[in-house]
Design an enzyme around this catalytic site. Structure first.
Site, PDB file in Angstrom:
ATOM      1  N   GLU A  54      -0.193  -3.533  -0.290  1.00  0.00           N
ATOM      2  CA  GLU A  54      -1.385  -4.289   0.119  1.00  0.00           C
ATOM      3  C   GLU A  54      -2.567  -3.407   0.520  1.00  0.00           C
ATOM      4  O   GLU A  54      -2.409  -2.427   1.257  1.00  0.00           O
ATOM      5  CB  GLU A  54      -1.000  -5.177   1.303  1.00  0.00           C
ATOM      6  CG  GLU A  54      -2.091  -6.154   1.732  1.00  0.00           C
ATOM      7  CD  GLU A  54      -1.487  -7.376   2.378  1.00  0.00           C
ATOM      8  OE1 GLU A  54      -0.990  -8.260   1.640  1.00  0.00           O
ATOM      9  OE2 GLU A  54      -1.487  -7.449   3.609  1.00  0.00           O
ATOM     10  N   LYS A  56      -5.387  -3.458   2.905  1.00  0.00           N
ATOM     11  CA  LYS A  56      -5.608  -4.223   4.152  1.00  0.00           C
ATOM     12  C   LYS A  56      -6.379  -3.354   5.136  1.00  0.00           C
ATOM     13  O   LYS A  56      -5.874  -2.328   5.592  1.00  0.00           O
ATOM     14  CB  LYS A  56      -4.225  -4.590   4.711  1.00  0.00           C
ATOM     15  CG  LYS A  56      -4.197  -5.424   5.969  1.00  0.00           C
ATOM     16  CD  LYS A  56      -2.741  -5.769   6.341  1.00  0.00           C
ATOM     17  CE  LYS A  56      -2.672  -6.738   7.500  1.00  0.00           C
ATOM     18  NZ  LYS A  56      -1.264  -7.032   7.885  1.00  0.00           N
ATOM     19  N   LYS A 116      -4.788 -12.125  -2.001  1.00  0.00           N
ATOM     20  CA  LYS A 116      -4.177 -12.487  -0.723  1.00  0.00           C
ATOM     21  C   LYS A 116      -5.257 -13.101   0.127  1.00  0.00           C
ATOM     22  O   LYS A 116      -6.187 -12.434   0.570  1.00  0.00           O
ATOM     23  CB  LYS A 116      -3.619 -11.216  -0.072  1.00  0.00           C
ATOM     24  CG  LYS A 116      -2.732 -11.455   1.121  1.00  0.00           C
ATOM     25  CD  LYS A 116      -1.317 -11.628   0.651  1.00  0.00           C
ATOM     26  CE  LYS A 116      -0.265 -11.665   1.726  1.00  0.00           C
ATOM     27  NZ  LYS A 116      -0.542 -11.091   3.001  1.00  0.00           N
ATOM     28  N   GLU A 165       4.506 -18.786   0.384  1.00  0.00           N
ATOM     29  CA  GLU A 165       4.908 -18.087   1.614  1.00  0.00           C
ATOM     30  C   GLU A 165       5.398 -19.054   2.691  1.00  0.00           C
ATOM     31  O   GLU A 165       4.748 -20.056   2.980  1.00  0.00           O
ATOM     32  CB  GLU A 165       3.698 -17.310   2.144  1.00  0.00           C
ATOM     33  CG  GLU A 165       3.995 -16.495   3.379  1.00  0.00           C
ATOM     34  CD  GLU A 165       2.777 -15.718   3.801  1.00  0.00           C
ATOM     35  OE1 GLU A 165       2.522 -14.654   3.212  1.00  0.00           O
ATOM     36  OE2 GLU A 165       2.064 -16.168   4.718  1.00  0.00           O
ATOM     37  N   ASN A 186       7.578 -14.655   5.424  1.00  0.00           N
ATOM     38  CA  ASN A 186       6.712 -13.852   6.284  1.00  0.00           C
ATOM     39  C   ASN A 186       7.269 -13.850   7.707  1.00  0.00           C
ATOM     40  O   ASN A 186       7.411 -14.901   8.326  1.00  0.00           O
ATOM     41  CB  ASN A 186       5.270 -14.386   6.254  1.00  0.00           C
ATOM     42  CG  ASN A 186       4.290 -13.336   6.734  1.00  0.00           C
ATOM     43  OD1 ASN A 186       4.599 -12.556   7.642  1.00  0.00           O
ATOM     44  ND2 ASN A 186       3.112 -13.294   6.140  1.00  0.00           N
ATOM     45  N   GLU A 216       8.210 -10.071   3.886  1.00  0.00           N
ATOM     46  CA  GLU A 216       6.818  -9.732   4.200  1.00  0.00           C
ATOM     47  C   GLU A 216       6.623  -9.461   5.692  1.00  0.00           C
ATOM     48  O   GLU A 216       7.187 -10.150   6.524  1.00  0.00           O
ATOM     49  CB  GLU A 216       5.894 -10.907   3.850  1.00  0.00           C
ATOM     50  CG  GLU A 216       5.892 -11.339   2.410  1.00  0.00           C
ATOM     51  CD  GLU A 216       4.946 -12.520   2.199  1.00  0.00           C
ATOM     52  OE1 GLU A 216       5.171 -13.280   1.254  1.00  0.00           O
ATOM     53  OE2 GLU A 216       4.007 -12.706   2.998  1.00  0.00           O
ATOM     54  N   SER A 217       5.791  -8.510   5.969  1.00  0.00           N
ATOM     55  CA  SER A 217       5.273  -8.169   7.310  1.00  0.00           C
ATOM     56  C   SER A 217       6.213  -7.307   8.149  1.00  0.00           C
ATOM     57  O   SER A 217       7.419  -7.554   8.226  1.00  0.00           O
ATOM     58  CB  SER A 217       4.904  -9.425   8.111  1.00  0.00           C
ATOM     59  OG  SER A 217       3.774 -10.050   7.540  1.00  0.00           O
TER      60      SER A 217
HETATM   61  O1  LIG Z   1      -1.556  -9.359   9.635  1.00  0.00           O
HETATM   62  C1  LIG Z   1      -1.890 -10.227  10.455  1.00  0.00           C
HETATM   63  O2  LIG Z   1      -2.205  -9.969  11.627  1.00  0.00           O
HETATM   64  C2  LIG Z   1      -1.945 -11.667  10.049  1.00  0.00           C
HETATM   65  C3  LIG Z   1      -2.329 -12.606  10.983  1.00  0.00           C
HETATM   66  C4  LIG Z   1      -2.421 -13.939  10.636  1.00  0.00           C
HETATM   67  C5  LIG Z   1      -2.135 -14.338   9.347  1.00  0.00           C
HETATM   68  C6  LIG Z   1      -1.733 -13.408   8.397  1.00  0.00           C
HETATM   69  C7  LIG Z   1      -1.644 -12.080   8.744  1.00  0.00           C
HETATM   70  N1  LIG Z   1      -1.284 -11.119   7.825  1.00  0.00           N
HETATM   71  C8  LIG Z   1      -1.154 -11.363   6.449  1.00  0.00           C
HETATM   72  C9  LIG Z   1       0.098 -10.839   5.914  1.00  0.00           C
HETATM   73  O3  LIG Z   1       0.892 -11.612   5.457  1.00  0.00           O
HETATM   74  C10 LIG Z   1       0.327  -9.353   5.945  1.00  0.00           C
HETATM   75  O4  LIG Z   1      -0.878  -8.727   5.618  1.00  0.00           O
HETATM   76  C11 LIG Z   1       1.393  -8.850   5.000  1.00  0.00           C
HETATM   77  O5  LIG Z   1       2.594  -9.518   5.148  1.00  0.00           O
HETATM   78  C12 LIG Z   1       1.622  -7.346   5.263  1.00  0.00           C
HETATM   79  O6  LIG Z   1       2.047  -7.179   6.609  1.00  0.00           O
HETATM   80  P1  LIG Z   1       2.108  -5.732   7.274  1.00  0.00           P
HETATM   81  O7  LIG Z   1       2.946  -4.861   6.362  1.00  0.00           O
HETATM   82  O8  LIG Z   1       2.775  -5.946   8.593  1.00  0.00           O
HETATM   83  O9  LIG Z   1       0.705  -5.236   7.380  1.00  0.00           O
END
Ligand SMILES: O=C(O)c1ccccc1NCC(=O)[C@H](O)[C@H](O)COP(=O)(O)O
Length: 260
Positions: A54, A56, A116, A165, A186, A216-217
């Site tokens: 991603e 970001k 996204k 998602e 997520n 995810e995340s």
């Molecule tokens: O990333 C956030 O804080 C967030 C808050 C509210 C809604 C969505 C959010 N993120 C979007 C995502 O799904 C993440 O960017 C994606 O899963 C990657 O996560 P990470 O590896 O932890 O940056």
């Protein structure tokens, strides 16, 4: 108002401004000028982990993550590392992304691209394809069943793959009932923004194995990837850990092809 509601309210405001500038008919006309969509599913079904990497810049949970003056350079590193797809955040207010980022990355790399964003209308789906996206995110928590199905159907008509998602059991059931092929779990709670790394293991058994399941995340490295692959993930979607890594190519490569 929940964080998700606040984000969606801002997205709708920005969307209204774009719709004023370019009516849907104009955006549809632009579809004639884009290359055919790339299908990410064959690569995502390969044995071992695939990475959706991603772009970001910042997030509601963490604030500023990385200064990314040239998203194409980062995307090229991801592609060189073997990313199965590249996720480009296009939400501007909370994530610092834009459709211009998506278009620029499209011009620079051949990998399938995920738009996204917080997709709530048909306009955004058409807009995504017109900007060169191959995948779109559909967040079940943000959509009622009727809208979810309409957007999912439209994505399919345009040759886009929908990453559907989910965050909890009820949403997982809705995604499965929709017939989604690509389902992301997520781990970030949309009310507290906390990441619970047990979420994937809890929800994955509710999703048929014919689907490609994406964790995810909060994924920080190979140890996490191995855990989620062991729990049934075919792919991981990673933002923060990659944008903060000094060597994003190597970071993607290290997470790719991991076996349970
Ligand atoms: O990333 C956030 O804080 C967030 C808050 C509210 C809604 C969505 C959010 N993120 C979007 C995502 O799904 C993440 O960017 C994606 O899963 C990657 O996560 P990470 O590896 O932890 O940056």
């Amino acid at each position: 108002m929940s964080v998700l509601d606040e984000i969606v309210a801002g997205v709708r405001e920005d969307l209204a401004a774009r719709e004023d500038r370019a009516p849907l008919a104009d955006v549809r006309a632009a579809l004639a000028d884009v290359d055919a969509p790339r299908d990410p599913m064959p690569d995502l079904r390969l044995p071992g982990s695939s990475v959706i990497a991603e772009v970001k810049r910042r997030s509601p949970s963490k604030g500023d993550l990385a200064d990314i003056p040239d998203p194409t350079a980062l995307a090229a590193q991801y592609a060189a590392g073997g990313a199965a797809a590249i996720s480009v955040l296009t939400e501007q207010r909370r994530f610092g992304g834009s459709l211009a980022d998506l278009r620029a990355v499209r011009a620079a790399v051949d990998a399938p691209l995920l738009r996204k964003d917080f997709m709530v209308t048909e306009y955004q789906i058409v807009e995504a394809r017109a900007a060169g996206a191959d995948l779109v995110l559909l967040i079940v928590a943000a959509l009622d069943d009727d809208t979810l199905r309409r957007l999912h159907d439209l994505a399919g008509e345009l040759g886009l793959t929908a990453l559907v998602e989910v965050h909890d059991e009820a949403e997982a059931e809705r995604a499965v009932a929709l017939g989604a092929e690509l389902i992301g779990v997520n781990a970030r709670n949309l009310k507290t923004l906390a990441v619970d790394d047990d979420t994937f293991g809890r929800l994955a058994p509710l999703i048929p194995d014919e689907c490609v399941k994406v964790a995810e995340s909060g994924i920080t490295g190979v140890v996490d990837v191995k855990r989620f692959v062991g729990e049934g993930a075919r792919a991981v979607l990673v933002g923060e850990a990659l944008v903060k890594d000094g060597d994003p190519r190597a970071a993607v490569a290290s997470m790719t092809g991991v076996q349970a």
